[in-house]
Scaffold this motif. Structure first.
Motif: not given
Ligand SMILES: *Cc1c(COP(=O)(O)O)cnc(C)c1O
Length: 369
Positions: A218, A220, A227, A230, A232-233
């Motif tokens: 995400h 991080k 964060n 932007i 993703i998982n």
């Protein structure tokens, strides 16, 4: 007879997989557990690339790299059309423009001459030249010797789609070290597969590696709930990592077996059908053993009657598919991709194919009734 025999591999691995799964069940670190880092070390060691970043699928591997490179609307990313959808899908997902390139008839891989023409076309369309994704189709590395200088000339980043070629080499260099970044897949049917979805990225670029590690969780930053981009998982499950560690241990031997099976096919079939060709200096990991024959559907039917499974990769190039028809192609179209879609046929191919089964396949192919 199986097209790809995962049961035979499972039998060979014996209790090792069960024990590996049990260890994960016992420690309970299902997300980013210790096996994930261990696998990444193993993948980097196997390929000789500095960094290996595991992720949730081959598609995510491609996507994460393009995200890290900031691919965006207005960018051109050059991709073959004769490939699995993921290669172009990730480009379109980011709003950029996949520009379709034709392939070489012998290797099934991106044709550098068609790439050069596609680059001119993208320029004419006012797109900004961003990256090229050569696909190592059926397990053989693309022609990086000719693609890399073209990419350098036009300041394109090279993302190797090695979903089918993990374990292959070109000029003594391992797949994983051939592009600026390499994406691979551990989908069960790939040469190195897990028991679900999985993938990995290989690169020597430290800055890229650190951005990728952030993007897959995400975006991080230093802290999980801070964060900085932007993302993703896109993590690989610990269970899949544990399974892959066991499979990676026997992978070198499996590669030797794959070479042997391909050689047997070559010896018996060349002259009757068009057998796949390797470019000089290349080894393939034979994700598929793909022949060409004018009577493709007839041959497939005959083999099916003899109880032999076959598959067609791919029946329709991407630029002829509904979702992708609106994107540009190399000028003059993609005649080789379109023609090969009519004639290719992939035969059963895996490290555990017995001589007996292979004889049956060859006999059925050579019989003309
Ligand atoms: C399988 C494959 C992918 C996608 O991998 P997944 O793990 O299924 O997401 C991408 N490119 C090519 C060429 C493939 O064969």
């Amino acid at each position: 007879m199986h097209f790809i025999d995962l049961k035979a591999q499972r039998q060979r691995l014996g209790d090792k997989i069960d024990a590996a799964i049990q260890r994960v069940l016992d420690h309970g670190n299902f997300i980013m557990g210790p096996e994930v880092g261990e696998l990444e070390k193993g993948l980097a060691g196997f390929t000789g690339s500095r960094f290996a970043i595991s992720c949730a699928s081959g598609t995510d591997a491609l996507l994460l790299i393009l995200m890290a490179w900031g691919v965006k609307p207005g960018d051109a990313v050059f991709v073959p059309s004769f490939t699995f959808a993921s290669t172009a899908e990730v480009v379109a997902l980011l709003g950029a423009t996949p520009v379709f390139v034709d392939i070489e008839e012998d290797s099934f891989n991106m044709d550098p001459a068609s790439l050069e023409a596609a680059i001119r076309e993208a320029r004419r369309l006012g797109l900004s030249l961003k990256a090229v994704i050569p696909v190592d189709l059926f397990g053989q590395p693309a022609d990086y010797r000719r693609i890399q200088p073209l990419a350098d000339e036009h300041k394109l980043l090279v993302l190797a789609d090695a979903a089918q070629s993990f374990g292959a080499t070109l000029d003594g260099k391992n797949v994983g070290t051939l592009g600026h970044a390499t994406a691979t897949s551990f989908f069960p049917a790939k040469p190195l597969g897990c028991y679900g979805d999985g993938g990995a990225i290989l690169t020597d670029d430290e800055e890229l590696a650190s951005v990728l590690k952030s993007l897959r969780v995400h975006g991080k930053g230093k802290h999980k709930y801070d964060n900085v981009r932007i993302g993703i998982n896109g993590r690989l499950d610990t269970l899949q990592a544990a399974i892959l560690i066991e499979k990676l241990a026997i992978f070198p031997e499996e590669i030797v077996s794959r070479h042997r099976v391909a050689e047997t096919y070559n010896n018996h079939l060349s002259g009757t059908v068009v057998v796949p060709e390797l470019r000089s200096g290349a080894t393939s990991v034979w994700a598929q053993y793909t022949i060409k024959t004018a009577d493709r559907d007839g041959v497939a039917e005959r083999l099916k009657t003899a109880g032999i499974p076959t598959a067609v990769y791919y029946p329709l190039p991407l630029h002829q598919q509904t979702a992708y028809a609106r994107y540009p192609t190399s000028p003059g179209g993609l005649p080789v991709s379109e023609q090969l879609a009519q004639t290719v046929l992939s035969l059963p191919m895996h490290p555990y194919l017995t001589a007996e089964d292979q004889n049956r396949i060859v006999a059925a192919l050579l019989s003309r009734t």
